[in-house]
Design a protein around this motif. Sequence first.
Motif, PDB file in Angstrom:
ATOM      1  N   LEU A  47      45.994  25.985  52.227  1.00 37.86           N
ATOM      2  CA  LEU A  47      45.291  27.021  51.461  1.00 37.86           C
ATOM      3  C   LEU A  47      46.232  28.083  50.913  1.00 37.86           C
ATOM      4  CD1 LEU A  47      42.540  28.092  50.537  1.00 37.86           C
ATOM      5  CD2 LEU A  47      42.355  29.317  52.724  1.00 37.86           C
ATOM      6  N   LEU A  48      47.182  28.501  51.724  1.00 32.51           N
ATOM      7  CA  LEU A  48      48.072  29.595  51.332  1.00 32.51           C
ATOM      8  C   LEU A  48      48.830  29.318  50.032  1.00 32.51           C
ATOM      9  CD1 LEU A  48      49.274  32.367  52.033  1.00 32.51           C
ATOM     10  CD2 LEU A  48      50.998  31.189  53.398  1.00 32.51           C
ATOM     11  N   PRO A  49      49.469  28.157  49.858  1.00 32.34           N
ATOM     12  CA  PRO A  49      50.225  27.924  48.609  1.00 32.34           C
ATOM     13  C   PRO A  49      49.344  28.022  47.367  1.00 32.34           C
ATOM     14  CG  PRO A  49      50.801  26.292  50.271  1.00 32.34           C
ATOM     15  CD  PRO A  49      49.602  27.021  50.791  1.00 32.34           C
ATOM     16  N   PHE A  50      48.142  27.458  47.446  1.00 33.26           N
ATOM     17  CA  PHE A  50      47.235  27.505  46.301  1.00 33.26           C
ATOM     18  C   PHE A  50      46.868  28.943  45.955  1.00 33.26           C
ATOM     19  CE2 PHE A  50      42.782  27.791  44.900  1.00 33.26           C
ATOM     20  CZ  PHE A  50      42.890  27.136  43.678  1.00 33.26           C
ATOM     21  N   ARG A  51      46.523  29.726  46.984  1.00 32.58           N
ATOM     22  CA  ARG A  51      46.139  31.113  46.746  1.00 32.58           C
ATOM     23  C   ARG A  51      47.306  31.918  46.169  1.00 32.58           C
ATOM     24  NH1 ARG A  51      42.233  32.813  51.913  1.00 32.58           N
ATOM     25  NH2 ARG A  51      40.300  32.016  50.967  1.00 32.58           N
ATOM     26  N   ILE A  55      47.201  33.855  42.608  1.00 33.44           N
ATOM     27  CA  ILE A  55      47.374  35.310  42.605  1.00 33.44           C
ATOM     28  C   ILE A  55      48.560  35.715  41.735  1.00 33.44           C
ATOM     29  CG2 ILE A  55      48.025  37.285  44.054  1.00 33.44           C
ATOM     30  CD1 ILE A  55      46.399  35.958  46.317  1.00 33.44           C
ATOM     31  N   LEU A  56      49.661  35.007  41.871  1.00 31.46           N
ATOM     32  CA  LEU A  56      50.839  35.320  41.057  1.00 31.46           C
ATOM     33  C   LEU A  56      50.555  35.151  39.572  1.00 31.46           C
ATOM     34  CD1 LEU A  56      53.746  33.752  43.162  1.00 31.46           C
ATOM     35  CD2 LEU A  56      53.231  36.184  42.842  1.00 31.46           C
ATOM     36  N   TYR A  57      49.821  34.104  39.253  1.00 33.94           N
ATOM     37  CA  TYR A  57      49.458  33.879  37.846  1.00 33.94           C
ATOM     38  C   TYR A  57      48.636  35.054  37.308  1.00 33.94           C
ATOM     39  CZ  TYR A  57      47.066  31.994  33.774  1.00 33.94           C
ATOM     40  OH  TYR A  57      46.552  31.822  32.504  1.00 33.94           O
ATOM     41  N   LEU A  58      47.662  35.503  38.088  1.00 31.61           N
ATOM     42  CA  LEU A  58      46.802  36.609  37.653  1.00 31.61           C
ATOM     43  C   LEU A  58      47.576  37.919  37.555  1.00 31.61           C
ATOM     44  CD1 LEU A  58      43.630  35.726  39.749  1.00 31.61           C
ATOM     45  CD2 LEU A  58      43.846  35.621  37.253  1.00 31.61           C
ATOM     46  N   ILE A  59      48.457  38.166  38.529  1.00 30.03           N
ATOM     47  CA  ILE A  59      49.247  39.409  38.502  1.00 30.03           C
ATOM     48  C   ILE A  59      50.179  39.432  37.298  1.00 30.03           C
ATOM     49  CG2 ILE A  59      51.095  40.670  39.680  1.00 30.03           C
ATOM     50  CD1 ILE A  59      49.789  39.969  42.315  1.00 30.03           C
ATOM     51  N   VAL A  60      50.808  38.289  37.036  1.00 31.98           N
ATOM     52  CA  VAL A  60      51.710  38.216  35.884  1.00 31.98           C
ATOM     53  C   VAL A  60      50.940  38.424  34.585  1.00 31.98           C
ATOM     54  CG1 VAL A  60      53.197  36.674  34.544  1.00 31.98           C
ATOM     55  CG2 VAL A  60      53.441  36.799  37.029  1.00 31.98           C
ATOM     56  N   THR A  61      49.720  37.871  34.525  1.00 31.15           N
ATOM     57  CA  THR A  61      48.890  38.058  33.332  1.00 31.15           C
ATOM     58  C   THR A  61      48.541  39.532  33.138  1.00 31.15           C
ATOM     59  OG1 THR A  61      47.927  35.851  33.621  1.00 31.15           O
ATOM     60  CG2 THR A  61      46.735  37.399  32.199  1.00 31.15           C
ATOM     61  N   ALA A  62      48.136  40.200  34.245  1.00 30.70           N
ATOM     62  CA  ALA A  62      47.809  41.628  34.165  1.00 30.70           C
ATOM     63  C   ALA A  62      49.043  42.441  33.776  1.00 30.70           C
ATOM     64  CB  ALA A  62      47.249  42.110  35.507  1.00 30.70           C
ATOM     65  N   TRP A  63      50.183  42.070  34.351  1.00 33.98           N
ATOM     66  CA  TRP A  63      51.435  42.765  34.036  1.00 33.98           C
ATOM     67  C   TRP A  63      51.794  42.603  32.557  1.00 33.98           C
ATOM     68  CZ3 TRP A  63      56.080  40.588  32.319  1.00 33.98           C
ATOM     69  CH2 TRP A  63      57.201  41.447  32.328  1.00 33.98           C
ATOM     70  N   PHE A  64      51.591  41.403  32.044  1.00 32.15           N
ATOM     71  CA  PHE A  64      51.903  41.122  30.632  1.00 32.15           C
ATOM     72  C   PHE A  64      51.011  41.966  29.714  1.00 32.15           C
ATOM     73  CE2 PHE A  64      51.260  38.509  26.754  1.00 32.15           C
ATOM     74  CZ  PHE A  64      52.576  38.515  26.288  1.00 32.15           C
ATOM     75  N   LYS A  99      40.631  42.361  39.985  1.00 35.03           N
ATOM     76  CA  LYS A  99      39.588  41.995  40.948  1.00 35.03           C
ATOM     77  C   LYS A  99      39.626  40.494  41.237  1.00 35.03           C
ATOM     78  CE  LYS A  99      36.404  45.671  39.499  1.00 35.03           C
ATOM     79  NZ  LYS A  99      35.111  45.967  38.829  1.00 35.03           N
ATOM     80  N   MET A 100      39.891  39.687  40.196  1.00 36.77           N
ATOM     81  CA  MET A 100      39.974  38.241  40.389  1.00 36.77           C
ATOM     82  C   MET A 100      41.147  37.862  41.301  1.00 36.77           C
ATOM     83  SD  MET A 100      37.440  36.726  38.970  1.00 36.77           S
ATOM     84  CE  MET A 100      36.535  38.166  39.572  1.00 36.77           C
ATOM     85  N   SER A 101      42.218  38.641  41.251  1.00 39.09           N
ATOM     86  CA  SER A 101      43.365  38.338  42.123  1.00 39.09           C
ATOM     87  C   SER A 101      42.989  38.537  43.588  1.00 39.09           C
ATOM     88  CB  SER A 101      44.563  39.208  41.742  1.00 39.09           C
ATOM     89  OG  SER A 101      44.336  40.565  42.047  1.00 39.09           O
ATOM     90  N   TYR A 102      42.148  39.530  43.869  1.00 33.62           N
ATOM     91  CA  TYR A 102      41.665  39.713  45.241  1.00 33.62           C
ATOM     92  C   TYR A 102      40.735  38.573  45.638  1.00 33.62           C
ATOM     93  CZ  TYR A 102      43.586  44.350  46.059  1.00 33.62           C
ATOM     94  OH  TYR A 102      44.446  45.394  46.288  1.00 33.62           O
ATOM     95  N   LEU A 103      39.852  38.184  44.724  1.00 36.33           N
ATOM     96  CA  LEU A 103      38.923  37.096  45.014  1.00 36.33           C
ATOM     97  C   LEU A 103      39.682  35.795  45.239  1.00 36.33           C
ATOM     98  CD1 LEU A 103      35.916  36.531  45.299  1.00 36.33           C
ATOM     99  CD2 LEU A 103      35.859  35.948  42.862  1.00 36.33           C
ATOM    100  N   ALA A 104      40.757  35.593  44.493  1.00 32.15           N
ATOM    101  CA  ALA A 104      41.578  34.393  44.680  1.00 32.15           C
ATOM    102  C   ALA A 104      42.224  34.371  46.053  1.00 32.15           C
ATOM    103  CB  ALA A 104      42.671  34.334  43.599  1.00 32.15           C
TER     104      ALA A 104
END
Length: 493
Positions: A47-51, A55-64, A99-104
């Motif tokens: 589970l951990l690798p998928f999450r 999360i990294l994808y979402l954070i990078v998107t928000a950062w971009f 918020k989606m990064s937390y849900l992920a």
Amino acid sequence: MNGKTISETRTFSRDDMRAEILNPFVHKLELDNTFEKIRTAIFTVILLPFRVIVILYLIVTAWFLACIGLYGLSEEDLRRAPMTGWRRSLKPLICFIGKMSYLAGGMAISIRGRQASRKEAPILVVAPHSSFLDSCIVYATKMSSVIVRKESMDNYVGKLINYTQPLYVLRDDPNSRQNTIKEIIERATSKENWPQVLIFPEGTCTNRSCLITFKPGGFYPGVPVQPVTIRYPNAKDTVTWTWEGPGALKLLWLTLTQVHSSCEIEFLPVYYPSEEEKRDPKLYARNVRDVMAKALGIPVLDYTYDDCKLQQRAKQLGIPGAAHLRDITELRASLGLSTNNRELELVNPSLASKTRWVDYNTFASWLGLPYNRDAKRLYDIFLHHGTELVYFPDYLVCACFLACQHEPLSVTLLYAFKIFTPNEYGRMNERNYEELVTRCLGFGPEETVMTFREADPDGKGYITFDDFIKYARTKPELEFLFAKDTTHKPKSQ
């Protein structure tokens, strides 16, 4: 009475009469059973690798998106005027992704109550502050402006924080506190459409067992504030990040390997200050804290972070009365002892010729105290079962520790040597040495015997303070005796 053993002289009846002082800066977290360990191991693999990837994808998107929104704006631009137009319209999208990064990560954020508008409450007061995961409040409040250390911006998350148009604190600026308060007042009273200012008034992370002293900075403007509470109603508390407890990586790992966790954010009714509260920010802060504590169903505790650092250090060193250090500090102040440090004057060779077990009248007389309630409370803290007397050296050691708390520990040790040395020559035998180091350095029996013999290489059977200091300077593990600040360093908050 002088024949009392070490163990007897270290037992405080007050510890038995009431619970140990609540320490909101300690959090213990362990996997309790084999099932939890196996489940965590399995989820770490599957589970951990998928999450983490999501999360990294979402954070990078928000950062971009934040980088796009900040394009062409300098730090001065961000401090001069609120964002408008398309830059401001990106905020809801960034909040949604946050918020989606937390849900992920398996954490659902639920919101109760209604967030007031900036016109109703320019400042949001959030408590308790217990985790780096509290950053979810930024997304839940539509990217309100936070207060951050300027040096914290030198990382990839800095872009996201900058997008909130934060108020910067400069650690190296001696006027930083006054400048921050001034900027809070300007933001809160501005006619422009700035984001609401978001403040964690406790100033540090606690374990949510109580609300500690609120710093008054956010209450200086005298404007209405909206209290906001955060709860983590989970069976396993994997989020609490205090200065004594699991590190950030362990907490993040255990949180991401939980099947599900949740965070509850509640917006309480706007608090409108009275004229008296507007004139007294500390009173305003206390009253808002009381409202929030009542809503949370937890007590308030007039502790600061520094209070508990000092208390924890005292407990580690075996200082008598350490569990009641806050009470002792307040009582010494009310009795005038902390002003004149009367106890330091009593530390002299003549103490050895006096009886060390004293009743209340003798205790008050030696300290020059009135026979009142506070003097009796101070006496009762050090009272022993069975004897109904106080072992006076115990009190003196504690008082010297408090009087010298801003000095290297070696200064307290010097006074302690005088307290426990039974002669005017400053020579201390092994028995007296044991009594000393168990109270001032937290040494156990084996460490006591070893250090005494190493400090007395000639086998004289006694050591002086100079002998011990000379020995201590050769031992890296005793370097803390000479450091200006002997407390543990807190985690970066």
